[in-house]
Enzyme design. Structure first.
Site, PDB file in Angstrom:
ATOM      1  CB  CYS A   1      -0.930  -0.026   1.212  1.00  0.00           C
ATOM      2  SG  CYS A   1      -1.879   1.492   1.452  1.00  0.00           S
TER       3      CYS A   1
ATOM      4  CB  CYS B   1       0.273   1.664   4.278  1.00  0.00           C
ATOM      5  SG  CYS B   1      -1.443   1.125   4.126  1.00  0.00           S
TER       6      CYS B   1
END
Length: 268
Positions: A115, A118
């Site tokens: 991600c 993230c």
């Protein structure tokens, strides 16, 4: 990833020819010069090498040896972690961590190695964890605990859940670098010390039961404050108490009735 290697080789044949490398020093930089030992006589690779002809040996083989040393680099989610940041490895560990947190604020950080949001947010979360040492940051790798995350209805990343003592989950949301103020506001709102009226609640009862149904935690989790079986046992106990009370009242009333009948017979 850092890689270091070394390699050497040896050439052998009928004429026992070996190759070696040596460097010629100069004022500016060093240039490698190839030297050949042929039948005990050194032959330079400069002028003398032009007029020399070396017959190729009939049996010719090359023996080489190489070694490679690879050092593993830290992954982005392992960097700059603070002492109050804990990696969760199972659903039971998540349940236990929330249950044992007491009245401390707990932030569960759901992330994925692939991600981009993230990864970009990770340094700021580590910075906020350092600025709030009393809070507990639990990191959950979505790829490694996908079944548990689906059981908790986590489908968007990065995603955060805030828990506080007996209140249980106080808020949950997704945010990125652009909306980091949402995280900061929640942290400022719920980090203040509060008075807990009971043990830490942690996950909702429905979530605990669902995780037990899909086999992520044991059926009778010690961290669950109230399961169906425990409520059944409590009901049985309460009914037993009520039943004892009914029998006591019935016996007491029966004794009174007998006493009244005896007194009536005596009068007659």
């Amino acid at each position: 990833m850092a890689i270091s290697s070394k390699c050497g080789f040896y050439v052998s044949g009928l004429n026992e020819m070996s190759l070696r490398s040596k460097s010629k020093q100069s004022n500016s930089r060093a240039f490698p010069v190839l030297g050949v030992d042929f039948l005990g006589k050194p032959i330079s690779d400069q002028k003398g090498l032009k007029d020399s002809r070396v017959k190729s040996p009939s049996n010719f083989f090359v023996r080489s040896q190489a070694s490679i040393c690879v050092s593993k680099a830290m992954k982005w989610w392992e960097k700059t972690l603070k002492p109050n940041m804990v990696e969760i490895n199972s659903a039971q560990e998540l349940v236990d961590s929330l249950h044992n947190a007491g009245d401390r604020l707990v932030i569960v950080d759901f992330y994925s190695p692939g991600c981009g949001g993230c990864r970009a947010l990770h340094p700021k979360i580590c910075q906020l964890a350092e600025q709030n040492p009393d809070a507990i940051f639990l990191k959950v790798n979505y790829e490694e605990l996908k079944t548990m995350c689906h059981g908790l209805h986590i489908h968007v990343l990065p995603f955060f859940r805030f828990y506080r003592g007996a209140e249980g989950r106080v808020c949950s949301f997704s945010c990125t670098n652009a909306t980091i103020n949402k995280f900061k506001d929640a942290l400022a709102k719920y980090k203040a010390e509060g008075c807990s009226l009971g043990p830490a609640k942690g996950l909702d009862e429905s979530e605990i039961l669902h995780l037990a149904e899909i086999g992520e935690i044991s059926a009778r989790s010690s961290s669950s404050p109230s399961t169906k079986e425990e409520r059944v046992e409590e009901d049985v106990v309460m009914k037993s108490i009520d039943l004892c009370g009914v029998w006591s009242n019935a016996i007491h009333n029966h004794v009174i009735q007998l006493e009244e009948e005896e007194s009536t017979l005596v009068k007659v």
